[in-house]
Design a protein around this motif. Structure first.
Motif, PDB file in Angstrom:
ATOM      1  N   PHE A   1      49.989  33.097  37.108  1.00 13.51           N
ATOM      2  CA  PHE A   1      49.985  34.535  36.852  1.00 13.51           C
ATOM      3  C   PHE A   1      50.271  35.304  38.140  1.00 13.51           C
ATOM      4  O   PHE A   1      51.006  36.284  38.145  1.00 13.51           O
ATOM      5  N   ASN A   2      49.667  34.843  39.227  1.00 17.67           N
ATOM      6  CA  ASN A   2      49.902  35.388  40.559  1.00 17.67           C
ATOM      7  C   ASN A   2      49.474  34.323  41.553  1.00 17.67           C
ATOM      8  O   ASN A   2      49.227  33.177  41.166  1.00 17.67           O
ATOM      9  N   ASP A   3      49.365  34.682  42.830  1.00 16.70           N
ATOM     10  CA  ASP A   3      49.025  33.668  43.831  1.00 16.70           C
ATOM     11  C   ASP A   3      47.543  33.307  43.833  1.00 16.70           C
ATOM     12  O   ASP A   3      47.114  32.460  44.622  1.00 16.70           O
ATOM     13  N   LYS A   4      46.746  33.915  42.953  1.00 16.32           N
ATOM     14  CA  LYS A   4      45.318  33.617  42.871  1.00 16.32           C
ATOM     15  C   LYS A   4      44.912  32.953  41.562  1.00 16.32           C
ATOM     16  O   LYS A   4      43.877  32.277  41.509  1.00 16.32           O
ATOM     17  N   LEU A   5      45.680  33.167  40.507  1.00 13.76           N
ATOM     18  CA  LEU A   5      45.261  32.734  39.170  1.00 13.76           C
ATOM     19  C   LEU A   5      46.362  31.909  38.520  1.00 13.76           C
ATOM     20  O   LEU A   5      47.513  32.326  38.486  1.00 13.76           O
ATOM     21  N   PHE A   6      45.988  30.714  38.005  1.00 17.37           N
ATOM     22  CA  PHE A   6      46.938  29.918  37.232  1.00 17.37           C
ATOM     23  C   PHE A   6      46.207  29.161  36.131  1.00 17.37           C
ATOM     24  O   PHE A   6      44.995  28.917  36.206  1.00 17.37           O
ATOM     25  N   ILE A   7      46.960  28.800  35.106  1.00 16.87           N
ATOM     26  CA  ILE A   7      46.448  27.968  34.028  1.00 16.87           C
ATOM     27  C   ILE A   7      47.332  26.728  33.941  1.00 16.87           C
ATOM     28  O   ILE A   7      48.556  26.806  34.124  1.00 16.87           O
ATOM     29  N   SER A   8      46.738  25.578  33.709  1.00 20.42           N
ATOM     30  CA  SER A   8      47.506  24.343  33.625  1.00 20.42           C
ATOM     31  C   SER A   8      47.017  23.517  32.448  1.00 20.42           C
ATOM     32  O   SER A   8      45.855  23.613  32.022  1.00 20.42           O
TER      33      SER A   8
ATOM     34  N   LEU B   1      41.717  26.764  33.659  1.00 15.70           N
ATOM     35  CA  LEU B   1      42.023  28.104  34.161  1.00 15.70           C
ATOM     36  C   LEU B   1      41.386  28.202  35.535  1.00 15.70           C
ATOM     37  O   LEU B   1      40.179  28.032  35.687  1.00 15.70           O
ATOM     38  N   HIS B   2      42.206  28.473  36.546  1.00 15.08           N
ATOM     39  CA  HIS B   2      41.769  28.350  37.934  1.00 15.08           C
ATOM     40  C   HIS B   2      42.012  29.663  38.675  1.00 15.08           C
ATOM     41  O   HIS B   2      43.113  30.213  38.628  1.00 15.08           O
ATOM     42  N   TYR B   3      40.961  30.141  39.392  1.00 10.36           N
ATOM     43  CA  TYR B   3      41.070  31.363  40.187  1.00 10.36           C
ATOM     44  C   TYR B   3      40.585  31.076  41.611  1.00 10.36           C
ATOM     45  O   TYR B   3      39.549  30.422  41.811  1.00 10.36           O
TER      46      TYR B   3
END
Length: 678
Positions: A232-239, A294-296
C-alpha cells in the motif's frame, strides 16, 4: 569416484574459477557488514548485533543453486540439515528439519517476522527462493523476543517488495524440473514456482527404521508455490502464500535374512529372502498451506495480523506382504489407512519502541490461537472400513515482551529483554506460565571490533500431537514445556577486506520433548514422547573475505559436544533415566568461493559434518558427511541468463538423517536452465 578423479575435477574447477576477467555484476559483491533486523527486533549492522548471525542475500542463495530454503541453508555455519528424503522430499508430518547448535526441536521460522511453525513443523522444503530478498539466521536461544520454539535459533525469511519480471526453466537428471514466473504490476508483485523430482530408488537403508528389512523408493516429488504481495505504501503491505507438495514413496522388501525378536512376547519375526523386491507399502503424502499476513512497520511501531493454515494428509496402501509368513498379496487385496492433520494459527503481534537520550524501550503484545483437527487411521482391510478417531484441539497463548536498551557510554551498551507467556486451559486442563529474561552486555573495543556476552532463558510448548497422540503416537498429556538456559560470549571484527566472527556458547535445556520408540505387546511399534534433558558446549569461527569485486570467499568451523540425557520408556509408559550420551555431530565446517569473470559467475560450496552419533540405542557412530555444490551462471545480456548447477559434485552416498532410519542424499545431480527478464 577415486581420489585422483576428485582432485582432477577440483583442479579444473579452480583453474576455471581463477581465469582472468572484469566484473559484470556489481550487485553480487559480498557485503561484509549487512544490516540485520531479526536478532534484536530492530535494524543494526551485523558488527553491532550481539548474536551469531548469518545473512544470505538472494544473490548468495542463487549461487548455491538451491530451489528451496532447506537447500540454501545446508552450507551455513552451525547448521545441520536433517532430512528423510533427498531434494526437498519429506514424509508428511515427518518433515525435514534445520538443527541449530544441536537442538533438533528448537528452530523458529519466521516469514517477514511472522511465525510459521505449527505442531512443531515448519516445512522449509516448501518455501521457494524466488520471492526472498534475504534470510537472516540467528544462532542461539532466542525465545525471549520471539516466543516458543526458538530454543536453538531463529530463521527469518524476508520477502521481496518489488519483484523482477522474469521467467525461468531448468531441467536435469532424476527427472528434475524447475519453473518460475515472477512479475510486478504497480504495487502488486507475485511469484509462482513448480519443482518436480522423478523416480529415485533405494533412498534408505533396510537396516534402519520400523519395520526393518525394507528400502524406500521415491516415485515422485512435487512442490508448487504461489506468493503475492501488495504494498500500500512503504509502511504497510499485505501478502499471501499458497503452497502444495505431493510426495510418493514405495517400500520394498530387501530380501536379506533379517530377523527380530519382540522383547515382550519373545516372538521372532523372520524376513525371508523369498520376499526380495516385494512391495510392502505405497505412501502418498501431501501438504497444502496458506499464509496471509497484514504487516505494518514505521520504524518504531510494528504490527502483524496473520492467519496460517496447513492441511497434511497421508494415505498408506499396504500390499499385505507378511514377512513372517512369506506370503504375498496383490493390490486388489490390499488394505489402506489414512490420517490427516489440519493445523491453523491466527494471531496478532504489536510492539512500539520509544527512544530517550541513553537508549530505547520497546514493549509488545503477542496473541496466538492454535487449532488442530486430527483424523487418525481410517482403515480399509479386506473390504471392511474401520473409521478412525477425530479430535479437535485449541489453545490460546498470550505474551507480553519487551526490551530496555541502555547506553552506559558510546562504547558500552546493554540490553535487558524479557517475555511473560501464559496459555489458557487446553482440552486436558493444561495451563502454562513462563517468564523468560535475557541480559546482553556489549562493548566496542574500537570502531571495527565488538565483544558481547549474554545469558538468557528459553522455552518450548508441547504440541497437540505430543500431548494427545496421533497416528502411531501415544499421547502424554502430562508432558512439560521445555526450559533452557543459554550462555554466549562473542567477538566480531572487520579488518579491511576481512570479517571475523567467533562465538563460545553453552546451554542446557530441561524437559525437551523427545520421541521414543516403544514395542507394544502385539509386536507393533509406537512413538511415545517423554521429557528429556539436552546440553551442548561449543565454539563457532567464521571468516569472510571480499578480495575484490570479482572474488570473495567465506569459511566456517564449529566444534561442539551435544549430549542427551536419555530415558527408557516401557510399554506401561514409565520412564527411567539412563544417563548422558552423545548425539548428532561434533565437528562441522563449511567453505564457499565466488568468482566473477566477465559474464560468468562461478560459485563452489562445500560443508562437512564429522564425529557423528546416531540418536538411537546403542548410539553407533556414523560416517562423516560431505555436501558439495558447484554453480555456473552466465549472463549473456541484461535479459538472458544461463545457469548450470551440479549438486553432490563428488557423487557421495551421504546419510542425511540422524534418527533410527537411514536416508541417503541424492547422487550427483545437475540442473541446466535459462532465465529471461522482461
Amino acid at each position: 569416484m577415486n581420489k585422483k578423479a576428485k582432485n582432477g575435477i577440483l583442479l579444473a574447477l579452480l583453474a576455471c574459477a581463477l581465469a582472468g576477467g572484469e566484473t559484470a555484476f556489481a550487485d553480487q559483491v559480498y557485503e561484509l557488514n549487512p544490516v540485520t533486523v531479526t536478532a534484536q527486533r530492530s535494524q543494526s549492522s551485523d558488527l553491532k548485533t550481539p548474536s551469531a548471525v548469518d545473512v544470505l542475500t538472494h544473490s548468495d542463495i542463487q549461487k548455491t543453486g538451491a530451489t528451496s530454503v532447506q537447500e540454501a541453508l545446508k552450507f551455513t555455519t552451525g547448521i545441520i540439515a536433517h532430512a528423510q528424503g533427498p531434494r526437498n522430499i519429506s514424509q508428511g508430518t515427518m518433515t525435514n528439519k534445520v538443527v541449530i547448535r544441536g537442538v533438533e526441536k528448537g528452530t523458529l521460522v519466521l516469514v517477514d517476522g511472522v511465525p510459521i511453525n505449527q505442531a512443531g513443523r515448519y516445512n522449509l522444503e516448501d518455501i521457494p527462493v524466488e520471492s526472498i530478498e534475504k534470510i537472516e539466521v540467528v544462532r542461539g536461544g532466542g525465545a525471549v523476543l520471539y516466543g516458543s520454539e526458538a530454543n536453538g535459533g531463529v530463521i527469518n525469511i524476508i520477502t521481496k517488495g518489488e519483484r523482477p519480471n522474469l521467467v525461468r526453466a531448468g531441467f536435469g537428471n532424476y527427472g528434475i524440473q524447475n519453473y518460475a514466473l515472477s512479475a510486478q504490476a504497480g504495487k502488486l508483485g507475485f511469484t509462482a514456482t513448480y519443482d518436480h523430482t522423478g523416480k529415485i530408488d533405494h533412498v534408505s537403508s533396510p537396516e534402519g527404521g520400523r519395520p526393518q528389512g525394507m528400502y524406500f523408493n521415491i516415485r515422485r516429488g512435487e512442490h508448487a508455490n504461489f506468493n503475492a504481495r501488495y504494498d500500500f505504501n512503504d509502511k504497510l503491505f499485505i501478502s499471501h502464500s499458497y503452497g502444495r507438495n505431493s510426495d510418493h514413496y514405495l517400500y520394498r522388501w530387501d530380501g536379506r535374512p533379517y530377523s527380530s525378536t519382540n522383547s515382550k512376547t519373545h516372538k521372532t519375526i523372520v524376513y525371508p529372502a523369498a520376499n526380495a523386491g516385494a512391495p510392502y507399502k505405497n505412501e502418498l503424502h501431501s501438504t497444502e498451506e496458506n499464509l496471509t499476513t497484514l504487516h505494518y512497520d514505521d520504524g518504531n511501531l510494528k504490527a502483524e495480523i496473520f492467519y496460517n493454515r496447513r492441511d497434511q494428509k497421508s494415505n498408506n496402501n499396504n500390499a499385505g506382504t507378511y514377512p513372517y509368513m512369506g506370503k504375498k498379496y496383490n493390490y486388489n487385496e490390499k488394505y489402506y489407512d489414512s490420517s490427516s492433520y489440519l493445523d491453523e494459527t491466527m494471531g496478532i503481534d504489536v510492539s512500539n519502541r520509544w527512544h530517550f537520550s541513553k537508549g530505547s524501550f520497546m514493549l509488545g503484545y503477542d496473541f496466538q490461537r492454535e487449532m488442530e483437527d486430527a483424523t487418525v487411521s481410517d482403515k480399509m482391510a479386506m473390504g471392511k472400513l474401520t473409521k478412525g478417531t477425530f479430535h479437535h484441539y485449541t489453545r490460546n497463548m498470550h505474551s507480553f515482551y519487551g526490551q530496555l536498551a541502555y547506553d552506559f557510554t558510546e562504547a558500552t551498551r546493554a540490553n535487558l529483554n524479557f517475555r511473560e507467556t501464559w496459555t489458557e486451559a487446553d482440552a486436558a486442563g493444561n495451563k502454562y506460565d513462563k517468564f523468560t529474561p535475557e541480559f546482553i552486555l556489549m562493548h566496542d573495543l574500537d570502531k571495527n571490533t565488538m565483544i558481547y556476552g549474554k545469558v538468557g532463558k528459553s522455552f518450548m510448548m508441547p504440541t497437540f500431537t505430543q500431548l494427545y497422540g496421533g497416528r502411531n503416537i501415544r499421547g502424554a498429556a502430562d508432558l512439560k514445556p521445555s526450559s533452557g538456559t543459554h550462555y554466549e560470549l562473542g567477538w566480531k571484527k572487520n579488518v579491511g577486506k576481512n570479517a571475523w566472527r567467533a562465538a563460545l556458547y553453552h546451554y542446557k535445556i530441561d524437559d525437551s520433548q523427545e520421541a521414543k520408540w516403544i514395542t507394544e505387546k502385539d509386536g507393533t511399534y509406537s512413538i511415545h514422547y517423554a521429557n528429556e534433558n539436552i546440553r551442548n558446549t561449543g565454539i563457532e569461527l567464521e571468516w569472510t573475505r571480499n578480495q575484490s569485486d570479482n572474488l570473495s570467499w567465506h569459511a566456517g568451523l564449529t566444534y561442539s559436544h551435544p549430549e542427551k540425557q536419555e530415558k527408557k520408556v516401557s510399554t506401561a509408559g514409565k520412564e527411567t533415566s539412563i544417563g548422558w550420551h552423545d548425539y548428532y555431530g561434533k565437528i562441522g565446517g563449511n567453505l564457499g568461493i565466488n568468482y566473477i569473470s566477465g559474464k560468468l559467475t562461478t560459485a563452489f560450496n562445500i560443508s562437512y559434518l564429522g564425529r557423528r552419533i546416531r540418536d538411537t540405542d546403542p548410539y553407533p557412530s556414523m560416517k562423516s558427511q560431505w555436501l558439495s555444490d558447484l554453480n555456473f551462471s552466465y549472463k549473456a545480456n541484461e535479459s538472458s541468463r544461463f545457469f548450470l548447477n551440479i549438486d553432490n559434485l563428488f557423487n557421495r552416498r551421504d546419510i542425511i538423517s540422524t534418527s533410527s532410519s537411514t536416508f541417503y542424499d541424492l547422487g550427483r545431480n545437475f540442473m541446466f536452465g535459462y532465465e529471461y527478464k522482461f
